[in-house]
Write a protein that holds these residues in place. Structure first.
Motif, short mmCIF file in Angstrom:
data_model
loop_
_atom_site.label_atom_id
_atom_site.label_comp_id
_atom_site.label_asym_id
_atom_site.label_seq_id
_atom_site.Cartn_x
_atom_site.Cartn_y
_atom_site.Cartn_z
N LEU A 115 -10.28 -12.57 -11.30
CA LEU A 115 -9.46 -11.37 -11.02
C LEU A 115 -9.36 -11.14 -9.52
O LEU A 115 -8.29 -10.82 -9.00
N LYS A 116 -10.50 -11.31 -8.83
CA LYS A 116 -10.47 -11.09 -7.37
C LYS A 116 -9.50 -12.06 -6.71
O LYS A 116 -8.76 -11.70 -5.80
N GLY A 117 -9.47 -13.28 -7.25
CA GLY A 117 -8.53 -14.29 -6.75
C GLY A 117 -7.08 -13.84 -6.93
O GLY A 117 -6.20 -14.26 -6.18
N GLU A 118 -6.85 -12.99 -7.90
CA GLU A 118 -5.50 -12.46 -8.14
C GLU A 118 -5.27 -11.17 -7.36
O GLU A 118 -4.25 -10.51 -7.53
N GLY A 119 -6.27 -10.79 -6.59
CA GLY A 119 -6.12 -9.58 -5.76
C GLY A 119 -6.49 -8.29 -6.47
O GLY A 119 -6.26 -7.19 -5.96
N ILE A 120 -7.09 -8.42 -7.66
CA ILE A 120 -7.48 -7.21 -8.41
C ILE A 120 -8.74 -6.62 -7.77
O ILE A 120 -9.70 -7.33 -7.47
N LEU A 121 -8.74 -5.30 -7.64
CA LEU A 121 -9.90 -4.65 -7.00
C LEU A 121 -10.70 -3.77 -7.95
O LEU A 121 -11.84 -3.43 -7.67
N LEU A 122 -10.09 -3.36 -9.05
CA LEU A 122 -10.79 -2.45 -9.97
C LEU A 122 -11.16 -3.18 -11.27
O LEU A 122 -10.29 -3.51 -12.09
N LEU A 123 -12.46 -3.42 -11.40
CA LEU A 123 -12.99 -4.21 -12.51
C LEU A 123 -13.45 -3.29 -13.64
O LEU A 123 -14.17 -2.32 -13.39
N HIS A 179 -18.17 -9.12 -5.36
CA HIS A 179 -16.80 -9.55 -5.08
C HIS A 179 -16.01 -8.52 -4.27
O HIS A 179 -14.79 -8.65 -4.15
N GLY A 180 -16.70 -7.51 -3.76
CA GLY A 180 -16.00 -6.49 -2.98
C GLY A 180 -15.02 -5.70 -3.85
O GLY A 180 -13.97 -5.26 -3.38
#
Ligand code: PEP
Ligand code: MN
Length: 360
Positions: free
Chosen positions: A140-148, A180-181
């Motif tokens: 998800l982080k690779g896709e730019g997602i920030l809210l997990l 993952h920030g």
């Protein structure tokens, strides 16, 4: 009757009408003031005993020519209208646009929800293992997602189904997100867990089944963490608004509303997405509204058009359940996208301009 007398009576009638109007509005002002005092004390506005007392007094003083029944009927109408006036005022809730015209922007770490680009909230239905969360989060982080997202307390229909990892699940979610920030959201089901959960998560989710768990709403309103409030399975828009007001009334205005589908007779989808709820909620409140495309549809094949529809009607974000191995997921296996499907969905949304300004 002479023409002059007729005209004179008519003009007297006009004057009396204006007098009645003035008296009615004077009465309305008194009613409003009483209404304000009542709301301060939390007293019920309709008071049948007081209404009967007033009617008896008025009828007791009636000298005609109107019969008592007519007087009773007319005053009942006036009382009803006054109650309507109080109801109007009641609608001026803290979460109402009437109170605040600008959009509320909910700040979640580096992310803003509302008033700007749509935010994508994604992750599995349930937190299952560290490995699963790592696989999903890194993708998800690779896709730019920030809210997990990831559920640790799962409100399952059957008590024999996976109930979630509890506090351990919150820890895994939180550590994965930090690594993952990212920031994270998870459902809390018990009021006494709200404070503890604040140590781990960035957004408290109140699920559909708990939308009217008033003690939970009050607990979420008492902390200073954003709350993601999902619409109840059979809740009206008004009930959702009052649920949000519970949170706001305790001093927490960082609320994100979520339309996640409601129960209808339709079986083709898991729930029926009430798409009109989105613009209505945006009109009625200043709070951001997101759409859960996973729990509303319960199926993957229509996620793209539904996601587009949600953004087209003004949703401030989407919730999409994603799992590294949906087939073996411990909950909601059928609706969760695998990592590749998630990327495809994002690409399709981006390519058709639906996530143009999004951070993602
Ligand atoms: C969830 O988001 O994990 C969930 C259980 O959804 P809902 O409360 O909308 O059913
Ligand atoms: Mn789920």
């Amino acid at each position: 009757m002479s023409k002059e007398r007729f005209e004179e009576l008519r003009s007297q009638l006009d004057e009396v009408n204006l007098e009645i109007l003035e008296v009615l509005n004077r009465r309305a002002e008194l009613v409003s003031e009483i209404g304000l005092l009542k709301s301060g004390k939390g007293t019920e506005r309709f008071d049948p005993i007081r209404e009967k007392e007033m009617l008896d007094k008025v009828v007791g003083a009636n000298k005609g020519p109107f019969p008592d029944d007519t007087i009773r009927h007319l005053f009942k109408q006036i009382f009803q209208a006054s109650l309507g006036l109080q109801e109007e005022e009641k609608k001026s809730l803290l979460i109402s646009r009437k109170n605040k015209s600008q959009d509320t922007v909910v700040q979640v770490g580096p992310l803003t929800v509302g008033g700007g680009a749509p935010v994508i909230i994604s992750g599995p239905c349930s937190v299952e293992t560290e490995g699963q969360m790592e696989a999903v989060a890194s993708h998800l982080k690779g896709e730019g997602i920030l809210l997990l997202r990831g559920g640790a307390y799962k409100p399952r229909t059957s008590p024999y189904d996976f109930q979630g990892l509890g506090k351990e699940g919150l820890k895994i979610l939180s550590e994965t997100a930090k690594r993952h920030g990212m920031v994270c959201v998870s459902e809390i089901v018990a009021p006494e867990d709200v404070e503890m959960a604040c140590e781990y998560i960035d957004v408290i989710q109140i699920g559909a089944r708990n939308m009217q768990n008033f003690e939970l709403l009050k607990a979420a309103g008492s902390v200073r963490k954003p709350v993601l409030l999902k619409r109840g399975l059979s809740a009206t828009i008004e009930e959702l608004l009052y649920a949000a007001e519970y949170i706001a009334s305790r001093g927490n205005d960082q609320i994100i509303l979520c339309e996640r589908g409601i129960r209808t007779y339709e079986k083709a989808t898991r729930n029926t997405l009430d798409i009109s709820a989105v613009p209505i909620l945006k009109q009625e409140t200043h709070l951001p509204v997101v759409v859960d495309v996973s729990h509303s549809t319960g199926r993957k094949d229509i996620m793209l058009p539904i996601a587009k529809a949600a953004i087209a009607v003004g949703a401030d974000g989407l919730i999409v359940e994603t799992h590294n191995e949906p087939a073996v997921a411990l909950s909601d296996a059928k609706q969760q996208l695998d990592l590749q499907q998630f990327s495809t969905l994002m690409n399709q949304l981006r390519q058709s301009g639906f996530l143009k300004d999004a951070v993602q």
